[in-house]
Design an enzyme around this catalytic site. Sequence first.
Site, PDB file in Angstrom:
ATOM      1  N   ASP A 205       0.815  -1.213   0.000  1.00 66.14           N
ATOM      2  CA  ASP A 205       0.000   0.000   0.000  1.00 66.14           C
ATOM      3  C   ASP A 205       0.850   1.265   0.000  1.00 66.14           C
ATOM      4  O   ASP A 205       0.326   2.360  -0.143  1.00 66.14           O
ATOM      5  CB  ASP A 205      -0.941  -0.001   1.208  1.00 66.14           C
ATOM      6  CG  ASP A 205      -2.092   0.977   1.061  1.00 66.14           C
ATOM      7  OD1 ASP A 205      -2.639   1.080  -0.050  1.00 66.14           O
ATOM      8  OD2 ASP A 205      -2.446   1.656   2.050  1.00 66.14           O
ATOM      9  N   SER A 229      -7.290   5.761  -0.430  1.00 63.27           N
ATOM     10  CA  SER A 229      -7.420   4.469  -1.090  1.00 63.27           C
ATOM     11  C   SER A 229      -8.882   4.046  -1.091  1.00 63.27           C
ATOM     12  O   SER A 229      -9.564   4.131  -0.060  1.00 63.27           O
ATOM     13  CB  SER A 229      -6.585   3.407  -0.369  1.00 63.27           C
ATOM     14  OG  SER A 229      -5.219   3.759  -0.360  1.00 63.27           O
ATOM     15  N   GLN A 279      -4.830  -1.036  -7.360  1.00 58.61           N
ATOM     16  CA  GLN A 279      -5.523  -0.132  -6.437  1.00 58.61           C
ATOM     17  C   GLN A 279      -6.133   1.025  -7.218  1.00 58.61           C
ATOM     18  O   GLN A 279      -5.542   1.526  -8.176  1.00 58.61           O
ATOM     19  CB  GLN A 279      -4.575   0.425  -5.377  1.00 58.61           C
ATOM     20  CG  GLN A 279      -5.289   1.285  -4.331  1.00 58.61           C
ATOM     21  CD  GLN A 279      -4.374   1.725  -3.203  1.00 58.61           C
ATOM     22  OE1 GLN A 279      -3.971   2.891  -3.150  1.00 58.61           O
ATOM     23  NE2 GLN A 279      -4.043   0.814  -2.298  1.00 58.61           N
TER      24      GLN A 279
END
Length: 291
Positions: A205, A229, A279
């Site tokens: 991440d 996110s 993502q």
Amino acid sequence: MTTVNDLLNLLVLEQINDNEFNGVSKTVGSPVVFGGQVLAQAINAVSRTITNNRVLHSMHSYFLEAGDLECPITYNVSIVRDGGSFSVRRVTAHQKEITIFILSASFHKRESGYDHQIAMKSGLSQPETLLSWTDMLKQYGDFLPRSLKAFFEIERPIEFKPTEFVNPLEKKDLPPFYDVWFKLKGDVGNLDLSTKQQILTYVSDYNILVSALKPHASKAHWGNMQTASLDHSMWYFRDFDFSDWLLFSIESPNMYGARGFARGNIFTRDGKLIASVTQEGLMRPKNKKNE
């Protein structure tokens, strides 16, 4: 956090009952819980309900609310299916009875089969020749924007080394690619595969949405953008170890409608593909009025 042991203490959850776990949070420099922490803690929770030695091969998740750093996170695991070859789990994460995150994960029994993978980029600078985030802070800290300097000053259990140094003061649009080496700090010891996957999920991440911002760097930066996110998916392919540097090779195929999409592949130094990541994130200019 300064070493891998500190990270493991964060990721290994307190077990409340067979399918319920509690976790605490540590800041990575933002005022809310780091998404990678929630991802990895959720993987820790679901992995501890697997009793048939199956291996995590994919997960898909959504971030629903920003996490409060001061409030414990409770992870509730649902056992969806234990089939002949695959086991599926679903987890919801709560703070103060508010659902902040959901994740589904699939585990596969070990099987043999055909094998291929894409190649790692050639010609990239090796990590020994590159500046780490720590090095950048030492050499350029007095010239960095205040928010970026504060981010670099946070102690982390991971060292990052981008393959190219981009001067944030140049305000120059760049291609939507970002390659960064990373390595754990401290003694990695003999970590089992499940633990390594949890750590890799945590690291995944970091950096990924940088590639989506680069084509707009003449106008946009982290200080004038609202970012968050929205979702995160990951596929785990091959076993590996953390004793050497790993490469996260990222690209952003699309930015549209205040959302940026990025995808990346994680390789060992010798080119073995160990995982792929996608993502999408909210990337909204702060000067725009939105609901």
